[in-house]
Design a protein around this motif. Structure first.
Motif, mmCIF file in Angstrom:
data_model
loop_
_atom_site.group_PDB
_atom_site.id
_atom_site.type_symbol
_atom_site.label_atom_id
_atom_site.label_comp_id
_atom_site.label_asym_id
_atom_site.label_seq_id
_atom_site.Cartn_x
_atom_site.Cartn_y
_atom_site.Cartn_z
ATOM 1 N N THR A 3 0.819 -1.218 0.000
ATOM 2 C CA THR A 3 0.000 0.000 0.000
ATOM 3 C C THR A 3 0.850 1.264 0.000
ATOM 4 O O THR A 3 0.402 2.311 -0.474
ATOM 5 C CB THR A 3 -0.937 0.037 1.223
ATOM 6 N N GLN A 6 1.121 2.520 -3.502
ATOM 7 C CA GLN A 6 -0.094 2.681 -4.287
ATOM 8 C C GLN A 6 -0.624 4.114 -4.218
ATOM 9 O O GLN A 6 -0.453 4.806 -3.202
ATOM 10 C CB GLN A 6 -1.177 1.717 -3.791
ATOM 11 N N PHE A 12 -6.844 -1.815 -4.390
ATOM 12 C CA PHE A 12 -6.456 -2.705 -3.286
ATOM 13 C C PHE A 12 -7.645 -3.606 -2.992
ATOM 14 O O PHE A 12 -8.662 -3.166 -2.457
ATOM 15 C CB PHE A 12 -6.061 -1.906 -2.047
ATOM 16 N N PRO A 30 -4.983 3.312 3.253
ATOM 17 C CA PRO A 30 -4.298 3.321 1.946
ATOM 18 C C PRO A 30 -4.853 4.389 1.010
ATOM 19 O O PRO A 30 -6.044 4.730 1.060
ATOM 20 C CB PRO A 30 -4.597 1.921 1.396
#
Length: 205
Positions: A3, A6, A12, A30
């Protein structure tokens, strides 16, 4: 770690029924777009009791696949199918292709692998289930009366995890191996017929 790398354009995909994952999602927050599966319709993939439903796009009809038509059986494989279906939808794979894949995927050899039905008895090879947790998932997926073959090298197994499922699902137990004392000590009191064998051929016979 995933994460951290990202951004909002990433996805996710996670099982929202796992308390550890839920806790970490709340802690990490995240940046990626979250796609939870499992549980109920609060998730983007879930089951309603009769269908597996995947819906990553609110303005498009969701993908619906009857649970009975999924090639992989058991609740754990329903979760696996949700995750795979979500990933495919996000990659713009057509729903008809996803549906066909979930209905026809052959699975992995030795993992709840259908072998044959002989004289009304369905034989399933789950020899990759080499620990009690794997056996729990296998038993949990059984919908008919089951004769369970147990054995092999003892790894300090705690059989209490499967005790309730053995009582609920099994009509007989076969112990296969040289040292079955621990199996006898734990399961013989359940009132099920038991047998000791030295080979898989003997177990099937």
């Amino acid at each position: 770690r995933v994460t951290q790398n990202q951004t909002k354009i990433d996805a996710f995909i996670y099982w929202s029924g796992d308390p550890v994952v839920d806790r970490e999602i709340a802690r990490i927050q995240p940046q990626a777009t979250l796609y939870p599966f499992g549980g109920n319709e609060q998730n983007v993939a879930y089951t309603d009791g009769s269908h597996l439903i995947i819906s990553t796009k609110p303005d498009v009809l969701p993908l619906r696949v009857p649970l009975e038509e999924l090639s992989l059986k058991g609740k754990h494989n329903q979760l696996n199918s949700m995750a795979a279906g979500l990933a495919a939808q996000l990659l713009n794979i057509h729903d008809d292709v996803i549906r066909e894949s979930l209905q026809q995927f052959a699975g992995v050899d030795h993992r709840l692998q259908y072998v044959a039905t002989i004289k009304g008895v369905r034989y399933v090879n789950d020899s990759k289930a080499t620990n009690v947790n794997s056996c729990w998932y296998a038993l949990q997926s059984m919908k008919t009366k089951t004769v369970l073959i147990l054995g092999g090298k003892d790894k300090g197994n705690d059989y209490t995890e499967i005790a309730d499922l053995v009582k609920e699902k099994c009509v007989g137990l076969i112990y296969m191996g040289l040292h079955n004392e621990k199996l006898h000590d734990f399961f013989d009191g359940f009132g099920l017929p038991v047998a000791d064998v030295q080979s898989m051929k003997d177990a099937v016979n």
